[in-house]
Design a protein around this motif. Structure first.
Motif, short mmCIF file in Angstrom:
data_model
loop_
_atom_site.label_atom_id
_atom_site.label_comp_id
_atom_site.label_asym_id
_atom_site.label_seq_id
_atom_site.Cartn_x
_atom_site.Cartn_y
_atom_site.Cartn_z
N GLU A 300 0.82 -1.21 0.00
CA GLU A 300 0.00 0.00 0.00
C GLU A 300 0.86 1.27 0.00
N ARG A 301 1.96 1.22 0.72
CA ARG A 301 2.81 2.40 0.87
C ARG A 301 3.70 2.64 -0.34
N TYR A 302 4.16 1.55 -0.97
CA TYR A 302 5.16 1.70 -2.03
C TYR A 302 4.73 1.11 -3.36
N LYS A 303 3.42 0.91 -3.56
CA LYS A 303 2.96 0.26 -4.79
C LYS A 303 3.34 1.04 -6.04
N TYR A 304 3.50 2.36 -5.94
CA TYR A 304 3.88 3.17 -7.11
C TYR A 304 5.26 2.79 -7.64
N MET A 305 6.08 2.18 -6.80
CA MET A 305 7.45 1.85 -7.21
C MET A 305 7.48 0.72 -8.22
N ASP A 309 10.94 2.87 -13.66
CA ASP A 309 11.98 2.30 -14.50
C ASP A 309 13.31 2.25 -13.76
N ARG A 310 13.59 3.28 -12.98
CA ARG A 310 14.81 3.31 -12.16
C ARG A 310 14.41 3.42 -10.70
N LEU A 311 15.11 2.67 -9.85
CA LEU A 311 14.73 2.61 -8.45
C LEU A 311 15.95 2.26 -7.61
N TYR A 312 16.23 3.09 -6.60
CA TYR A 312 17.36 2.84 -5.70
C TYR A 312 16.89 3.02 -4.27
N LEU A 313 16.90 1.93 -3.51
CA LEU A 313 16.33 1.91 -2.17
C LEU A 313 17.34 1.34 -1.18
N HIS A 314 17.09 1.65 0.11
CA HIS A 314 17.95 1.13 1.17
C HIS A 314 17.07 0.57 2.28
N ILE A 315 17.41 -0.64 2.75
CA ILE A 315 16.72 -1.24 3.88
C ILE A 315 17.71 -1.30 5.04
N ALA A 316 17.48 -0.47 6.05
CA ALA A 316 18.43 -0.29 7.15
C ALA A 316 18.16 -1.29 8.26
N LEU A 317 18.52 -2.52 8.03
CA LEU A 317 18.45 -3.59 9.02
C LEU A 317 19.75 -4.37 8.96
N PRO A 318 20.10 -5.14 9.98
CA PRO A 318 21.29 -5.99 9.89
C PRO A 318 21.24 -6.83 8.61
N GLU A 319 22.35 -7.00 7.96
CA GLU A 319 22.38 -7.57 6.61
C GLU A 319 21.60 -8.88 6.46
N GLU A 355 19.84 -6.95 -15.24
CA GLU A 355 19.45 -6.07 -16.34
C GLU A 355 18.83 -6.85 -17.49
N THR A 356 19.38 -8.01 -17.79
CA THR A 356 18.87 -8.81 -18.90
C THR A 356 17.45 -9.27 -18.65
N HIS A 357 17.15 -9.63 -17.42
CA HIS A 357 15.88 -10.26 -17.11
C HIS A 357 14.94 -9.36 -16.31
N GLY A 358 15.24 -8.07 -16.25
CA GLY A 358 14.34 -7.14 -15.58
C GLY A 358 14.17 -7.42 -14.11
N ALA A 359 15.19 -7.95 -13.46
CA ALA A 359 15.11 -8.30 -12.05
C ALA A 359 15.62 -7.14 -11.19
N VAL A 360 15.43 -7.27 -9.89
CA VAL A 360 15.93 -6.29 -8.94
C VAL A 360 17.26 -6.80 -8.38
N LEU A 361 18.29 -5.96 -8.46
CA LEU A 361 19.59 -6.32 -7.90
C LEU A 361 19.60 -5.97 -6.42
N ILE A 362 19.88 -6.97 -5.58
CA ILE A 362 19.99 -6.74 -4.14
C ILE A 362 21.46 -6.77 -3.76
N ALA A 363 21.92 -5.68 -3.16
CA ALA A 363 23.34 -5.52 -2.84
C ALA A 363 23.54 -5.51 -1.34
N ALA A 380 23.11 -0.60 -12.91
CA ALA A 380 21.83 -1.30 -12.77
C ALA A 380 20.70 -0.29 -12.59
N LYS A 381 19.55 -0.61 -13.16
CA LYS A 381 18.41 0.31 -13.11
C LYS A 381 17.64 0.24 -11.80
N ARG A 382 17.62 -0.94 -11.18
CA ARG A 382 16.87 -1.09 -9.93
C ARG A 382 17.74 -1.85 -8.93
#
Length: 458
Positions: A300-305, A309-319, A355-363, A380-382
């Protein structure tokens, strides 16, 4: 005197290839006499191969490039697709292997390679196939290995010269090379237009691929949809390749034929995964009210994401925890499969796969050096950065864990991501514990539950 050292493979009349495209996948059936094999590939991979190789040969069109390099982790179907293409095109195959080319005698390796490539010209149209051909396409040796470097440089020059000559003359000599090396290790001279072009990436299977493959292979067995989906989740959580899954299904079939009672998910669980340094695919879902509520709030909060096409996010929890949340976010909010970078040496392959498969890269921000993290948004785009370190101040940090019950939802996603058996009642029991550290310690200590040791310290 040189004796031609190649193998000709001609499709027999009883051999046929059936191709069925389904949404983002293609199901390929290779029937040979009374036996048949099933392969499932991403549609993007199949379309690239069809456009570059199949259509030009079958329609007598000029080749846009002289072949392709198939890149990806072991067991992802690179060699199998080469076999399928050989059957579809019904043309001779010339296998190029180190044992047929490399020699300890000065100048002999170059001569043997020249002879093999001449055999290819005499057998046109044909396929020149080098399975596990990193010894051909890898960047050239330098420095201390001077003599070795000279031999490989000479062979590379011979191969590249023939590729250019064949392309200029419009010859139907296809070169297929499979390799497990990272794309950054491939000599860029091979990837020029008209030679082998951009490498075609073969990813580890996602959930849809695994479910489809299991259903196709076990279509004549009493295995139900629910059991298939449970086995697919297990295989994905373990990081199994298609080869690992195929081996599990073969073993499962044999046990069924012997009349043994065996559960598909247990058979998959026994398969030791081939750890991939390139990246891994994960899966995290929720079946308790806390986990479902957390995912619902995130949607509900982030459905617009999902449409960005481009998206860069951070999840601040222990890895270890952030990886589970990032995986669930990619799947259930963004509607995409995750590609999790696990080794900085293969970061380019992880990026190319995403990038080839339109996936989200998690770093992971602890496991990946900061200098590499600093450049990911240029490649990477996302990207979702998972961990306490925030690479850039301008990246949006997701609000996770601020609502009542969120910590319980996060704990459940950790359980699911790390392939832990649990029930909704286990999550209800966690509600009596005060904080995230204690919740994760309880999860680890419960009799039927195991979780990675480092998660305990989150």
């Amino acid at each position: 005197m040189y004796i031609p050292g190649f193998t000709r493979v001609i499709r027999a009349p009883s051999e046929r290839v059936e191709v069925e495209k389904r949404n983002s996948l293609v199901v390929v059936r290779l029937a040979r006499n009374r036996e048949s094999e099933v392969f499932v590939y991403p549609l993007k991979v199949w379309n690239a191969v069809e456009e570059l190789i199949v259509e030009p040969v079958t329609k007598s069109l000029k080749l846009r490039q002289q072949g392709a390099v198939f890149v990806g982790p072991p067991g992802t179907g690179k060699s199998s697709l080469a076999r399928v293409l050989q059957a579809m095109l019904s043309i001779p195959v010339i296998d190029v292997t180190p044992t047929r080319v490399l020699s300890k005698y000065l100048g002999e390796s170059e001569r043997l390679l020249e002879a093999l490539l001449s055999d290819a010209e005499a057998s046109e149209p044909c396929v020149v196939f080098a399975d596990e051909g990193e010894w051909i396409v890898a960047q050239r040796f330098t420095g201390a290995e001077l003599e070795v470097a000279r031999v490989y440089a000479n062979m590379a020059s011979i191969f590249l010269s023939r590729l250019q000559k064949w392309h200029s003359a419009g010859r139907y000599i296809l070169v297929l090379i499979t390799t497990n090396v990272d794309v950054s290790y491939i000599d860029q001279a091979y990837l020029r237009a008209g030679r082998l072009g951009d490498p075609i990436m073969f990813p580890l299977p996602d959930r849809e691929t695994i479910v489809t493959y299991i259903e196709e292979v076990l279509r004549d067995t009493p295995v139900g949809r629910e059991e298939v989906e449970e086995a697919a989740s297990k295989a994905l959580s373990l990081g199994l390749s298609m080869a690992d899954i195929a081996s599990s299904l073969e073993s499962f079939r044999r046990k069924l034929e012997r009349g043994e009672r065996v559960a598909l998910v247990e058979e998959v669980s026994f398969r030791k995964p081939r750890e991939s340094a390139y990246y891994k695919r994960g899966y995290a879902d929720a079946k308790s009210r806390f986990g479902k509520a957390l995912l619902r709030r995130l949607r509900e909060r982030y459905k617009y994401m999902a449409s960005c096409d481009r998206l860069y996010l951070h999840i601040a929890l222990p890895e270890p925890v952030a990886l589970a949340v990032a995986t669930a976010f990619a799947i259930h909010v963004l509607g995409s499969q995750p590609v999790i970078a696990v080794d900085p040496r293969y970061i380019d392959t992880a990026v190319l796969t995403a990038e080839t498969h339109g996936a989200v890269l998690i770093a992971p921000t602890q496991s990946i050096p900061r200098e590499l993290l600093a450049n990911l948004h240029l490649k990477a785009k996302r990207v979702v950065y998972a961990g306490l370190h925030k690479p850039f101040d301008w990246i949006l940090t997701l609000s996770v864990g601020g609502e009542p019950g969120d910590l319980l939802g996060i704990a459940e996603l950790v359980l699911s991501f790390y392939n832990v058996k649990y029930t909704p009642q286990d999550i209800d029991t966690l509600a009596k514990v005060s904080n995230l550290r204690d919740k994760l310690q309880y999860i680890a200590s419960a009799p039927s539950i195991e979780v990675l040791a480092e998660v305990k310290t989150a």
